[in-house]
Design a protein around this motif. Structure first.
Motif, PDB file in Angstrom:
ATOM      1  N   LEU A 200       0.818  -1.209   0.000  1.00 60.63           N
ATOM      2  CA  LEU A 200       0.000   0.000   0.000  1.00 60.63           C
ATOM      3  C   LEU A 200       0.855   1.262   0.000  1.00 60.63           C
ATOM      4  O   LEU A 200       0.556   2.237  -0.710  1.00 60.63           O
ATOM      5  CB  LEU A 200      -0.921  -0.009   1.222  1.00 60.63           C
ATOM      6  N   SER A 203       2.405   1.716  -3.468  1.00 58.29           N
ATOM      7  CA  SER A 203       1.388   2.175  -4.408  1.00 58.29           C
ATOM      8  C   SER A 203       1.050   3.653  -4.183  1.00 58.29           C
ATOM      9  O   SER A 203       0.915   4.430  -5.143  1.00 58.29           O
ATOM     10  CB  SER A 203       0.134   1.316  -4.261  1.00 58.29           C
ATOM     11  N   THR A 204       0.940   4.045  -2.909  1.00 56.58           N
ATOM     12  CA  THR A 204       0.657   5.452  -2.598  1.00 56.58           C
ATOM     13  C   THR A 204       1.782   6.359  -3.049  1.00 56.58           C
ATOM     14  O   THR A 204       1.542   7.443  -3.615  1.00 56.58           O
ATOM     15  CB  THR A 204       0.410   5.601  -1.090  1.00 56.58           C
ATOM     16  N   ASN A 205       3.043   5.942  -2.806  1.00 60.15           N
ATOM     17  CA  ASN A 205       4.183   6.752  -3.240  1.00 60.15           C
ATOM     18  C   ASN A 205       4.221   6.898  -4.752  1.00 60.15           C
ATOM     19  O   ASN A 205       4.526   7.982  -5.287  1.00 60.15           O
ATOM     20  CB  ASN A 205       5.482   6.131  -2.733  1.00 60.15           C
ATOM     21  N   LYS A 207       1.625   6.755  -6.813  1.00 63.23           N
ATOM     22  CA  LYS A 207       0.545   7.653  -7.225  1.00 63.23           C
ATOM     23  C   LYS A 207       0.879   9.105  -6.902  1.00 63.23           C
ATOM     24  O   LYS A 207       0.581  10.010  -7.690  1.00 63.23           O
ATOM     25  CB  LYS A 207      -0.750   7.239  -6.537  1.00 63.23           C
ATOM     26  N   MET A 208       1.518   9.350  -5.752  1.00 60.32           N
ATOM     27  CA  MET A 208       1.897  10.707  -5.387  1.00 60.32           C
ATOM     28  C   MET A 208       2.963  11.255  -6.332  1.00 60.32           C
ATOM     29  O   MET A 208       2.931  12.441  -6.701  1.00 60.32           O
ATOM     30  CB  MET A 208       2.403  10.738  -3.949  1.00 60.32           C
TER      31      MET A 208
END
Length: 240
Positions: A200, A203-205, A207-208
């Motif tokens: 997670l 994936s967040t990094n 997307k950021m």
């Protein structure tokens, strides 16, 4: 007059040497039992969720418990009699529902004053036990005693009958083995949750980073349009 030699020491010391000899069965039994006691001292004792709470008529109270998959869960509940000299009133009844993290029913009881439950968890996560009391006029408050055991604590060791020393040592070793197995399963469960959190986070990094890149492109495009607009404005006004 000469004193007679004290024969008590001559009798006690040989007996103590025999009992405490490293080759004696008594010494080996004491050593194994001491090792088991020391290891059990460092093993965390499973917690048992036992409580007593008040609930008003027409209200609902929910309690959650984090349970691993394939773990045994048992519990019991009862309404405390407000007046021990008289039987429990018929109005003192509760409805109990226990649901899994995905909303599946694990236990349901309607209008009960006492009850118990037992189930094996099929899912990982927070299981919820909700207590509901029907509305009454006038409204009253009931006291509920609730005990919830899960995992290793669900195994009732108090029912094991008293046996010989060797059998008790076997029981202690079995209990130690079950405790170690529970800790092993807990470590794997935490490792799986850590891996899912790592996925997670990555994936967040990602997307950021993508969002920041497109934000930078938009800002540069807006700045270029502003420069072009100002240039055409000044050329039209013949200022440059």
């Amino acid at each position: 007059m000469q004193r007679a030699p004290d024969q008590s020491h001559s009798i006690i010391f040989p007996i103590s040497r025999v009992l405490l000899s490293p080759n004696s069965k008594m010494w080996r039994s004491i050593s194994v039992l001491a090792i088991v006691v020391v290891i059990l001292g460092f093993v965390p004792t499973p917690m048992v969720k036992g409580m007593r709470f008040d609930i008003k008529t027409g209200a609902t109270k929910c309690i959650t418990e984090d349970i691993q998959s394939n773990s045994l869960s048992v519990g019991k509940y009862s309404i405390i009699n407000p007046n021990e000299d008289y039987p429990l009133p018929d109005s003192h009844r509760i409805t109990v529902r226990i649901t899994s993290p995905l909303g599946h029913n694990c236990h349901y009881a309607d209008q009960k004053d006492v009850g118990n439950f037992a189930f094996t968890a099929n899912e990982d996560g927070d299981y919820m036990a909700c207590f509901w009391v029907a509305k009454q006029n006038p409204p009253t408050t009931m006291t509920v005693e609730f005990e919830w055991r899960s995992g290793l604590a669900a195994k009732d060791w108090s029912k094991v009958a008293k046996r010989g020393q060797l059998e008790m040592m076997e029981i202690d070793l079995k209990k130690l083995f079950d405790t170690i197995a529970s800790i092993h399963d807990e470590m794997y469960y935490l490792r799986e949750r850590e891996e899912s959190m790592q996925v997670l986070i990555r994936s967040t990094n990602s997307k950021m980073a993508t969002f920041s890149f497109f934000s930078l492109i938009v800002c540069l495009a807006v700045a270029a349009m502003q420069i072009w607009h100002l240039k055409t404005f000044f050329e039209r006004k013949k200022l440059i």
